[in-house]
Design a protein around this motif. Structure first.
Motif, PDB file in Angstrom:
ATOM      1  N   ILE A   4       0.837  -1.203   0.000  1.00 15.51           N
ATOM      2  CA  ILE A   4       0.000   0.000   0.000  1.00 15.51           C
ATOM      3  C   ILE A   4       0.872   1.254   0.000  1.00 15.51           C
ATOM      4  O   ILE A   4       0.614   2.202  -0.757  1.00 15.51           O
ATOM      5  CB  ILE A   4      -0.970  -0.008   1.210  1.00 15.51           C
ATOM      6  N   ILE A   5       1.910   1.266   0.812  1.00 15.79           N
ATOM      7  CA  ILE A   5       2.811   2.422   0.847  1.00 15.79           C
ATOM      8  C   ILE A   5       3.505   2.587  -0.504  1.00 15.79           C
ATOM      9  O   ILE A   5       3.610   3.699  -1.021  1.00 15.79           O
ATOM     10  CB  ILE A   5       3.840   2.287   1.990  1.00 15.79           C
ATOM     11  N   GLN A   6       3.959   1.476  -1.091  1.00 17.08           N
ATOM     12  CA  GLN A   6       4.597   1.562  -2.406  1.00 17.08           C
ATOM     13  C   GLN A   6       3.636   2.166  -3.417  1.00 17.08           C
ATOM     14  O   GLN A   6       4.014   3.055  -4.190  1.00 17.08           O
ATOM     15  CB  GLN A   6       5.064   0.180  -2.875  1.00 17.08           C
ATOM     16  N   GLU A   7       2.403   1.732  -3.407  1.00 18.63           N
ATOM     17  CA  GLU A   7       1.414   2.253  -4.349  1.00 18.63           C
ATOM     18  C   GLU A   7       1.186   3.744  -4.116  1.00 18.63           C
ATOM     19  O   GLU A   7       1.106   4.527  -5.065  1.00 18.63           O
ATOM     20  CB  GLU A   7       0.098   1.475  -4.205  1.00 18.63           C
ATOM     21  N   LYS A   8       1.120   4.165  -2.855  1.00 15.85           N
ATOM     22  CA  LYS A   8       0.932   5.593  -2.555  1.00 15.85           C
ATOM     23  C   LYS A   8       2.090   6.428  -3.086  1.00 15.85           C
ATOM     24  O   LYS A   8       1.879   7.497  -3.663  1.00 15.85           O
ATOM     25  CB  LYS A   8       0.811   5.812  -1.040  1.00 15.85           C
TER      26      LYS A   8
END
Length: 135
Positions: free
Chosen positions: A38-42
């Motif tokens: 999720i952090i990577q996607e953000k």
């Protein structure tokens, strides 16, 4: 939270995030740490507004690293790291094995360091060429 980055710093952040997520999740199969995904996607979703559209592709509404990004050298950097770690771990394990077989205390840090260094020198010179297994 707001973080101010230059274009170059943002590009480096993409690499750091990708490498970190790769190390944490690449060998986990279906048991991934989803919060890191999720952090990577953000972080990668910010590529659009920073003129780096080529580094992402949309999949099911998520901004994921593109094939162009993944083929751009990041995996070579990861492979270099993996090689270094592999040889460091192998050298230590072989040194400890040798010391155990010779009934030398494996907690003797000077002896251990000396033996590790011998293996590292061998690996730097010959890679795995001289390793053999008696199976």
């Amino acid at each position: 939270m707001k973080i101010e980055l230059t274009q170059k710093e943002f590009r480096r952040l993409l690499d750091l995030v990708y490498i970190g997520n790769w190390i944490l999740n690449s060998a986990r199969g279906g048991d991934r740490f989803a919060d890191y995904d999720i952090i990577q996607e953000k972080i990668f979703s910010n590529c659009r507004e920073n003129g780096m559209e080529a580094l992402i592709e949309e999949y099911l509404g998520q901004a994921l690293p593109s094939k162009a990004y993944e083929d751009g050298g990041i995996h070579e950097a990861i492979a270099d790291y993996e090689d270094a770690v592999f040889f460091d771990i192998l050298a230590e394990e072989l040194a400890r094995r040798d010391m155990s077989e010779e009934q030398i205390n494996t907690e003797d840090s000077e002896e251990l360091a000396s033996r590790i260094e011998e293996y590292i020198c061998e690996f730097e010179k010959n890679g795995i060429e001289n390793i053999s297994l008696d199976i």
